[in-house]
Design a protein around this motif. Structure first.
Motif, PDB file in Angstrom:
ATOM      1  N   ALA A 134       0.846  -1.193   0.000  1.00 33.12           N
ATOM      2  CA  ALA A 134       0.000   0.000   0.000  1.00 33.12           C
ATOM      3  C   ALA A 134       0.881   1.242   0.000  1.00 33.12           C
ATOM      4  O   ALA A 134       1.907   1.279   0.681  1.00 33.12           O
ATOM      5  N   GLU A 135       0.473   2.210  -0.789  1.00 31.67           N
ATOM      6  CA  GLU A 135       1.144   3.509  -0.812  1.00 31.67           C
ATOM      7  C   GLU A 135       0.185   4.508  -0.195  1.00 31.67           C
ATOM      8  O   GLU A 135      -0.964   4.627  -0.643  1.00 31.67           O
ATOM      9  N   VAL A 136       0.647   5.206   0.819  1.00 29.13           N
ATOM     10  CA  VAL A 136      -0.230   6.164   1.487  1.00 29.13           C
ATOM     11  C   VAL A 136       0.513   7.463   1.757  1.00 29.13           C
ATOM     12  O   VAL A 136       1.740   7.512   1.786  1.00 29.13           O
ATOM     13  N   SER A 137      -0.258   8.515   1.926  1.00 30.94           N
ATOM     14  CA  SER A 137       0.259   9.771   2.430  1.00 30.94           C
ATOM     15  C   SER A 137      -0.477  10.048   3.729  1.00 30.94           C
ATOM     16  O   SER A 137      -1.653   9.736   3.851  1.00 30.94           O
ATOM     17  N   TYR A 138       0.242  10.592   4.703  1.00 30.83           N
ATOM     18  CA  TYR A 138      -0.426  10.864   5.976  1.00 30.83           C
ATOM     19  C   TYR A 138       0.102  12.146   6.585  1.00 30.83           C
ATOM     20  O   TYR A 138       1.237  12.557   6.341  1.00 30.83           O
ATOM     21  N   ASP A 139      -0.765  12.748   7.383  1.00 30.29           N
ATOM     22  CA  ASP A 139      -0.406  13.974   8.092  1.00 30.29           C
ATOM     23  C   ASP A 139       0.230  13.571   9.416  1.00 30.29           C
ATOM     24  O   ASP A 139      -0.443  13.026  10.297  1.00 30.29           O
ATOM     25  N   GLU A 140       1.512  13.820   9.558  1.00 28.53           N
ATOM     26  CA  GLU A 140       2.237  13.344  10.740  1.00 28.53           C
ATOM     27  C   GLU A 140       1.820  14.077  12.017  1.00 28.53           C
ATOM     28  O   GLU A 140       2.197  13.667  13.110  1.00 28.53           O
ATOM     29  N   ARG A 141       1.017  15.131  11.897  1.00 26.18           N
ATOM     30  CA  ARG A 141       0.499  15.785  13.098  1.00 26.18           C
ATOM     31  C   ARG A 141      -0.725  15.048  13.620  1.00 26.18           C
ATOM     32  O   ARG A 141      -1.144  15.269  14.758  1.00 26.18           O
ATOM     33  N   ILE A 142      -1.310  14.196  12.774  1.00 26.53           N
ATOM     34  CA  ILE A 142      -2.558  13.527  13.136  1.00 26.53           C
ATOM     35  C   ILE A 142      -2.344  12.040  13.391  1.00 26.53           C
ATOM     36  O   ILE A 142      -2.948  11.453  14.280  1.00 26.53           O
ATOM     37  N   THR A 143      -1.470  11.410  12.590  1.00 29.49           N
ATOM     38  CA  THR A 143      -1.301   9.973  12.723  1.00 29.49           C
ATOM     39  C   THR A 143       0.170   9.620  12.505  1.00 29.49           C
ATOM     40  O   THR A 143       1.003  10.497  12.312  1.00 29.49           O
ATOM     41  N   ASN A 144       0.482   8.338  12.580  1.00 29.30           N
ATOM     42  CA  ASN A 144       1.874   7.919  12.408  1.00 29.30           C
ATOM     43  C   ASN A 144       1.925   6.494  11.864  1.00 29.30           C
ATOM     44  O   ASN A 144       0.900   5.832  11.734  1.00 29.30           O
ATOM     45  N   LEU A 145       3.117   6.058  11.565  1.00 31.65           N
ATOM     46  CA  LEU A 145       3.278   4.740  10.954  1.00 31.65           C
ATOM     47  C   LEU A 145       2.761   3.628  11.854  1.00 31.65           C
ATOM     48  O   LEU A 145       2.168   2.658  11.370  1.00 31.65           O
ATOM     49  N   ALA A 146       2.980   3.760  13.139  1.00 33.49           N
ATOM     50  CA  ALA A 146       2.527   2.712  14.061  1.00 33.49           C
ATOM     51  C   ALA A 146       1.006   2.566  13.993  1.00 33.49           C
ATOM     52  O   ALA A 146       0.480   1.446  14.051  1.00 33.49           O
ATOM     53  N   ALA A 147       0.297   3.684  13.859  1.00 34.54           N
ATOM     54  CA  ALA A 147      -1.169   3.637  13.768  1.00 34.54           C
ATOM     55  C   ALA A 147      -1.599   2.971  12.463  1.00 34.54           C
ATOM     56  O   ALA A 147      -2.568   2.205  12.435  1.00 34.54           O
ATOM     57  N   ALA A 197      -0.995  -0.723  12.837  1.00 35.73           N
ATOM     58  CA  ALA A 197      -1.969  -1.317  13.766  1.00 35.73           C
ATOM     59  C   ALA A 197      -3.322  -1.503  13.089  1.00 35.73           C
ATOM     60  O   ALA A 197      -4.001  -2.517  13.307  1.00 35.73           O
ATOM     61  N   ALA A 198      -3.723  -0.539  12.270  1.00 37.61           N
ATOM     62  CA  ALA A 198      -5.019  -0.643  11.584  1.00 37.61           C
ATOM     63  C   ALA A 198      -5.022  -1.817  10.623  1.00 37.61           C
ATOM     64  O   ALA A 198      -6.005  -2.562  10.528  1.00 37.61           O
ATOM     65  N   VAL A 199      -3.921  -2.011   9.920  1.00 37.01           N
ATOM     66  CA  VAL A 199      -3.819  -3.139   8.996  1.00 37.01           C
ATOM     67  C   VAL A 199      -3.807  -4.453   9.789  1.00 37.01           C
ATOM     68  O   VAL A 199      -4.448  -5.432   9.392  1.00 37.01           O
ATOM     69  N   ALA A 200      -3.133  -4.456  10.909  1.00 39.96           N
ATOM     70  CA  ALA A 200      -3.079  -5.658  11.750  1.00 39.96           C
ATOM     71  C   ALA A 200      -4.470  -6.030  12.243  1.00 39.96           C
ATOM     72  O   ALA A 200      -4.840  -7.206  12.285  1.00 39.96           O
ATOM     73  N   GLU A 201      -5.265  -5.022  12.609  1.00 37.72           N
ATOM     74  CA  GLU A 201      -6.618  -5.278  13.072  1.00 37.72           C
ATOM     75  C   GLU A 201      -7.476  -5.909  11.990  1.00 37.72           C
ATOM     76  O   GLU A 201      -8.405  -6.656  12.268  1.00 37.72           O
ATOM     77  N   ALA A 202      -7.171  -5.567  10.736  1.00 32.83           N
ATOM     78  CA  ALA A 202      -7.916  -6.143   9.617  1.00 32.83           C
ATOM     79  C   ALA A 202      -7.448  -7.573   9.310  1.00 32.83           C
ATOM     80  O   ALA A 202      -8.036  -8.267   8.495  1.00 32.83           O
ATOM     81  N   GLY A 203      -6.353  -7.985   9.959  1.00 30.50           N
ATOM     82  CA  GLY A 203      -5.907  -9.364   9.823  1.00 30.50           C
ATOM     83  C   GLY A 203      -4.675  -9.585   8.969  1.00 30.50           C
ATOM     84  O   GLY A 203      -4.380 -10.716   8.583  1.00 30.50           O
ATOM     85  N   TYR A 204      -3.972  -8.493   8.695  1.00 27.79           N
ATOM     86  CA  TYR A 204      -2.765  -8.601   7.862  1.00 27.79           C
ATOM     87  C   TYR A 204      -1.578  -8.025   8.609  1.00 27.79           C
ATOM     88  O   TYR A 204      -1.735  -7.378   9.644  1.00 27.79           O
ATOM     89  N   ARG A 205      -0.407  -8.253   8.090  1.00 32.06           N
ATOM     90  CA  ARG A 205       0.788  -7.779   8.777  1.00 32.06           C
ATOM     91  C   ARG A 205       1.490  -6.737   7.909  1.00 32.06           C
ATOM     92  O   ARG A 205       1.976  -7.063   6.821  1.00 32.06           O
ATOM     93  N   ALA A 206       1.516  -5.517   8.375  1.00 30.59           N
ATOM     94  CA  ALA A 206       2.085  -4.422   7.607  1.00 30.59           C
ATOM     95  C   ALA A 206       3.423  -4.003   8.189  1.00 30.59           C
ATOM     96  O   ALA A 206       3.602  -3.945   9.409  1.00 30.59           O
ATOM     97  N   THR A 207       4.378  -3.731   7.302  1.00 21.17           N
ATOM     98  CA  THR A 207       5.659  -3.201   7.708  1.00 21.17           C
ATOM     99  C   THR A 207       5.980  -2.021   6.820  1.00 21.17           C
ATOM    100  O   THR A 207       5.922  -2.131   5.596  1.00 21.17           O
ATOM    101  N   ALA A 208       6.293  -0.910   7.420  1.00 25.25           N
ATOM    102  CA  ALA A 208       6.650   0.263   6.634  1.00 25.25           C
ATOM    103  C   ALA A 208       8.009   0.027   5.993  1.00 25.25           C
ATOM    104  O   ALA A 208       8.942  -0.420   6.645  1.00 25.25           O
ATOM    105  N   ALA A 209       8.107   0.312   4.709  1.00 21.31           N
ATOM    106  CA  ALA A 209       9.367   0.104   3.983  1.00 21.31           C
ATOM    107  C   ALA A 209      10.348   1.211   4.364  1.00 21.31           C
ATOM    108  O   ALA A 209       9.929   2.334   4.614  1.00 21.31           O
TER     109      ALA A 209
END
Ligand code: CU
Length: 68
Positions: free
Chosen positions: A40-53, A56-68
């Motif tokens: 997945a390619e995403v853009s995020y506002d680092e004042r609102i969210t972060n890579l760990a979040a 975690a959201a992907v993990a909750e959906a049942g997959y394992r995400a690692t930021a490249a």
């Protein structure tokens, strides 16, 4: 905005694409650039969210995400 590439384990079909898409889209402060099987390619506002979040959201959906 920060850009991130997430490597995602466990995806195999259109259902997985949907599930990951929805999990990420539900987060505040994120724009999804693309979701493909295994990645997945995403853009995020680092004042609102972060890579760990994002991971975690992907993990909750049942997959394992690692930021490249
Ligand atoms: Cu699937």
């Amino acid at each position: 905005m920060q850009h991130a590439t997430l490597h995602i384990e466990g995806m195999s079909c259109a259902h997985c694409l949907n599930a990951v898409n929805q999990a990420l889209a539900a987060l505040p402060g994120i724009t999804i650039d693309s979701v493909r099987i295994g990645r997945a390619e995403v853009s995020y506002d680092e004042r609102i969210t972060n890579l760990a979040a994002l991971e975690a959201a992907v993990a909750e959906a049942g997959y394992r995400a690692t930021a490249a």
